[in-house]
Design a protein around this motif. Structure first.
Motif, short mmCIF file in Angstrom:
data_model
loop_
_atom_site.label_atom_id
_atom_site.label_comp_id
_atom_site.label_asym_id
_atom_site.label_seq_id
_atom_site.Cartn_x
_atom_site.Cartn_y
_atom_site.Cartn_z
N ILE A 134 0.86 -1.18 0.00
CA ILE A 134 0.00 0.00 0.00
C ILE A 134 0.89 1.23 0.00
CG2 ILE A 134 -1.77 1.28 1.24
CD1 ILE A 134 -2.60 -1.48 2.42
N ASN A 135 0.78 2.02 -1.06
CA ASN A 135 1.54 3.26 -1.19
C ASN A 135 0.68 4.42 -0.73
OD1 ASN A 135 3.74 1.89 -2.38
ND2 ASN A 135 2.79 2.02 -4.39
N ILE A 136 1.17 5.18 0.22
CA ILE A 136 0.42 6.34 0.70
C ILE A 136 0.76 7.53 -0.19
CG2 ILE A 136 -0.11 7.84 2.63
CD1 ILE A 136 -0.93 4.90 3.04
N ALA A 137 -0.24 7.96 -0.94
CA ALA A 137 -0.08 9.08 -1.86
C ALA A 137 -0.73 10.32 -1.26
CB ALA A 137 -0.67 8.72 -3.22
N SER A 196 5.81 14.37 -7.08
CA SER A 196 6.14 13.07 -6.48
C SER A 196 4.90 12.20 -6.33
CB SER A 196 6.84 13.27 -5.13
OG SER A 196 5.94 13.77 -4.13
N LYS A 197 3.78 12.80 -5.96
CA LYS A 197 2.56 12.02 -5.73
C LYS A 197 1.89 11.62 -7.04
CE LYS A 197 2.94 12.14 -1.23
NZ LYS A 197 3.24 10.91 -0.45
N ASN A 202 -1.75 -1.14 -4.24
CA ASN A 202 -2.75 -0.07 -4.32
C ASN A 202 -2.19 1.21 -3.70
OD1 ASN A 202 -5.31 -1.50 -5.31
ND2 ASN A 202 -4.70 -2.82 -3.61
N SER A 203 -2.86 2.32 -4.01
CA SER A 203 -2.48 3.59 -3.39
C SER A 203 -3.65 4.20 -2.66
CB SER A 203 -1.93 4.58 -4.43
OG SER A 203 -2.91 4.87 -5.42
N VAL A 204 -3.35 4.86 -1.55
CA VAL A 204 -4.34 5.58 -0.75
C VAL A 204 -4.01 7.06 -0.83
CG1 VAL A 204 -5.21 5.97 1.59
CG2 VAL A 204 -4.77 3.63 0.79
N HIS A 205 -5.04 7.87 -1.09
CA HIS A 205 -4.86 9.30 -1.32
C HIS A 205 -5.61 10.10 -0.25
CE1 HIS A 205 -3.29 8.85 -5.58
NE2 HIS A 205 -3.66 7.63 -5.25
N GLU A 230 -6.74 3.28 -6.91
CA GLU A 230 -6.48 4.49 -6.13
C GLU A 230 -7.69 4.76 -5.24
OE1 GLU A 230 -5.87 7.37 -9.17
OE2 GLU A 230 -4.02 6.45 -9.89
N PHE A 231 -7.44 4.92 -3.95
CA PHE A 231 -8.53 5.11 -2.99
C PHE A 231 -8.40 6.49 -2.37
CE2 PHE A 231 -8.04 0.64 -3.63
CZ PHE A 231 -9.33 0.15 -3.64
#
Length: 255
Positions: A136-139, A156-157, A179-182, A240-241
């Motif tokens: 999980i990538n924190i964006a 970067s994001k 996945n990424s969390v925004h 993307e969440f």
């Protein structure tokens, strides 16, 4: 509920803000959690408070050698990983592009993008050895729009979105989901404390016009991270969440 019993989870930037919340959330659900942070003393103190289910490693996410050493230590202590939460991030003082020092640009991308790239690169073999897992990538919502004065952070994001999707394609057949969390504006030190000699971002921002007129909490982000990392999120990858109270939607109708 112990959704992560028998699993090892590594969280970067884990000693404060959202990272510390994620650590507590995984521990509460039965995981063995690796607290990865540059401040090793703070990490060790945090791990001591949590007990034997937590283990601290020193990790500057921009250093490939740090990643190698940290994962060697994790393997010896807990075994292979099941979850990586690429949480470590850096903000910078507001400035026009023409007034932004190259060093600020380089450091912001080093932490927010290269650090997550190195995390994926070096944890993938461990996740594969565990039979699969979740990254999980924190964006940020700033990875979905432009934002004046924050070009390095925004760039970067945005780039992290492409990295996430590419990693999901490369690792899917290994049963590794990415996945990424925004998050929007969340009440953490990154928002509530001044950066350099500038006011805190939270002092310059009002959530009043938006559908959910308040700041988010770290625990709300953690709840989403736990869902995505668990079997409950097994069909989500390369996604993307956004968790922003409606910030990206624009102003809501007045009550």
């Amino acid at each position: 509920m112990a959704r992560f019993a028998g699993q090892t989870v590594l969280v970067t930037g884990a000693t404060s803000g959202m990272g510390a919340s994620h650590v507590r959330g995984f521990v509460a659900e039965g995981a063995q959690v690796v607290i990865a942070a540059r401040n090793h003393e703070a990490g060790r103190a945090f791990a001591a408070d949590l007990g034997p289910s937590a283990f601290a490693v020193r990790l500057d996410v921009t250093s490939e050698q740090d990643w190698i050493a940290a994962l060697d230590a994790v393997s010896a202590h807990f075994g292979p990983l099941s979850v990586l939460v690429n949480n470590a991030g850096a903000q910078h003082p507001a400035a026009l592009i023409e007034d932004t020092p190259l060093s600020v640009w380089q450091q912001t991308l080093a932490v927010n993008l290269t650090g997550q790239f190195l995390g994926i690169k070096h944890t993938a073999p461990s996740l594969r050895a565990a039979g699969g897992g979740s990254i999980i990538n924190i964006a940020s919502t700033m990875g979905n729009v432009g934002q004046a004065y924050y070009a390095p952070y925004v760039a970067s994001k945005w780039a992290l979105r492409g990295l996430t999707r590419t990693a999901a394609l490369e690792l899917g057949r290994d049963n590794i989901r990415v996945n990424s969390v925004h998050p929007g504006v969340v009440a953490t030190p990154l928002i509530t404390e001044p950066i350099a000699d500038q006011p805190a971002i939270g002092d310059l921002y009002s959530p009043a016009p938006f559908a959910v007129p308040r700041l988010g909490t770290p625990e709300e982000v953690t709840a989403l991270v736990l869902h995505l990392a668990s079997a409950d999120g097994a069909f989500a990858t390369g996604s993307e969440f956004v968790l922003d109270g409606g910030l990206l939607l624009g102003p809501a109708l007045a009550a």
